[in-house]
Design an enzyme around this catalytic site. Sequence first.
Site, PDB file in Angstrom:
ATOM      1  N   GLY A  77      28.653  22.358  -8.810  1.00 55.35           N
ATOM      2  CA  GLY A  77      29.587  23.404  -9.357  1.00 55.35           C
ATOM      3  C   GLY A  77      29.328  25.553  -8.273  1.00 55.35           C
ATOM      4  O   GLY A  77      27.894  25.481  -8.224  1.00 55.35           O
ATOM      5  N   ALA A  78      30.711  25.683  -7.933  1.00 50.37           N
ATOM      6  CA  ALA A  78      30.421  26.892  -6.613  1.00 50.37           C
ATOM      7  C   ALA A  78      29.551  28.170  -7.723  1.00 50.37           C
ATOM      8  O   ALA A  78      28.349  28.127  -6.612  1.00 50.37           O
ATOM      9  CB  ALA A  78      31.443  27.361  -6.708  1.00 50.37           C
TER      10      ALA A  78
ATOM     11  N   GLN B  39      32.290  13.608 -12.414  1.00 49.26           N
ATOM     12  CA  GLN B  39      31.778  14.872 -13.544  1.00 49.26           C
ATOM     13  C   GLN B  39      32.250  15.687 -14.464  1.00 49.26           C
ATOM     14  O   GLN B  39      31.988  15.518 -15.431  1.00 49.26           O
ATOM     15  CB  GLN B  39      32.103  16.172 -12.334  1.00 49.26           C
ATOM     16  CG  GLN B  39      31.417  15.449 -11.515  1.00 49.26           C
ATOM     17  CD  GLN B  39      31.957  15.434  -9.638  1.00 49.26           C
ATOM     18  OE1 GLN B  39      33.208  14.219 -10.004  1.00 49.26           O
ATOM     19  NE2 GLN B  39      32.280  16.168  -9.093  1.00 49.26           N
TER      20      GLN B  39
ATOM     21  N   ASP C 219      36.452  25.959  -5.951  1.00 49.79           N
ATOM     22  CA  ASP C 219      35.775  26.270  -5.182  1.00 49.79           C
ATOM     23  C   ASP C 219      35.865  27.760  -4.549  1.00 49.79           C
ATOM     24  O   ASP C 219      35.141  27.685  -4.327  1.00 49.79           O
ATOM     25  CB  ASP C 219      35.015  24.467  -4.761  1.00 49.79           C
ATOM     26  CG  ASP C 219      34.380  23.740  -5.711  1.00 49.79           C
ATOM     27  OD1 ASP C 219      33.125  24.037  -6.050  1.00 49.79           O
ATOM     28  OD2 ASP C 219      35.232  23.926  -6.648  1.00 49.79           O
TER      29      ASP C 219
ATOM     30  N   LYS D 142      38.372  20.401  -6.861  1.00 51.77           N
ATOM     31  CA  LYS D 142      37.982  19.182  -7.492  1.00 51.77           C
ATOM     32  C   LYS D 142      38.511  18.498  -7.180  1.00 51.77           C
ATOM     33  O   LYS D 142      40.614  18.511  -7.700  1.00 51.77           O
ATOM     34  CB  LYS D 142      37.179  18.035  -8.739  1.00 51.77           C
ATOM     35  CG  LYS D 142      36.654  17.590  -8.289  1.00 51.77           C
ATOM     36  CD  LYS D 142      35.276  17.531  -7.286  1.00 51.77           C
ATOM     37  CE  LYS D 142      34.175  18.209  -6.996  1.00 51.77           C
ATOM     38  NZ  LYS D 142      33.266  17.737  -6.009  1.00 51.77           N
TER      39      LYS D 142
END
Length: 347
Positions: free
Chosen positions: A50-51, A201, A242, A253
């Site tokens: 996760g960014a 995820q 992201d 994603k």
Amino acid sequence: MLTSSLYPVTWQGDRAVLIDQTRIPQEYRTVEITNSESMADAIKTMIVRGAPAIGVAAAYGMYLGSQEIITSDRTTFLQQLEEIAQKLRQTRPTAVNLFWAIERQLQTAHHTPGDLTALKTALLETAQTIQREDLATCQAIGDHGLSILPETPEKLTLLTHCNAGALATAGYGTALGVIRSAWRANRLQRVFADETRPRLQGAKLTAWECVQDNIPVTVISDNMAAHCMKQGLIDAVVVGADRITTNGDAANKIGTYSLALVSKAHNVPFFVAAPLSTVDFKLATGEEIPIEERDAQEIYQIGDSRICPEGADYYNPAFDVTPAHLITAIITEKGAVKPEELKQFKV
């Protein structure tokens, strides 16, 4: 008041402690990180992902790396810190928060006066500041997102993709932060979570977070979204990002782009929730975003089971780019704006 106490990265004494996200939902386990090499490996193998969370982890990785440098010469120290920064940069090429946090730590190192002890202390303080800021940012994103969700006679049903929750940030979440704020305000009926192949995820992490907070959640496979929208089951889509470019194109994603197309076809609002640190104002459009390609094993194998035949070829880009014209609004900590209005935040 926050409704989630999940913190994927914490600092404890002389080490970072990460929730091992590769183990969820089967097992809740933490990993202690005491050096920059281990932090780089944890980012690359998606123990932390996760960014925003990657940015926090990288900031602590820079501090841990500074503790490994044995020199009393400031110039030598800064040169070796840059080498550590480069190793961390190479872990995940798409998530811009990684590069943003590393650059912020380098700026701290270059501009902190005093001896190297004072400089290293400043690096730790900056990492902790980045973490605190992101937590506050996520709650602000959640509240701004709540204010622009559709008004409906009944409580909302929201669809999300991948995991942009507490596990992907310093806590609370971006897309899932909006969902948490809607739940807290008693405006949410249910979350639909795409499973998010190939690493699942959504099925593993987003569903797990919702269960922890008693938020009703329904997991669907990625190819069910159009059907659910046609049936009138989805009021809006909220996803994370992201990297976002100046024109409002958003990398997220893999599968997000197709979800945006489906949303457009069914007149369902499509929101991207992300901090301004995710906006890369150096890039004009999404065509310039580097797309990470990951190991083919993520496609042909689930756990220890191979699900595809040997001899086939595989293509595994981790992200795709959703064009700005498919995005209803981008929700930031400073408010929700149309993609073309992002430029106002450029400094």
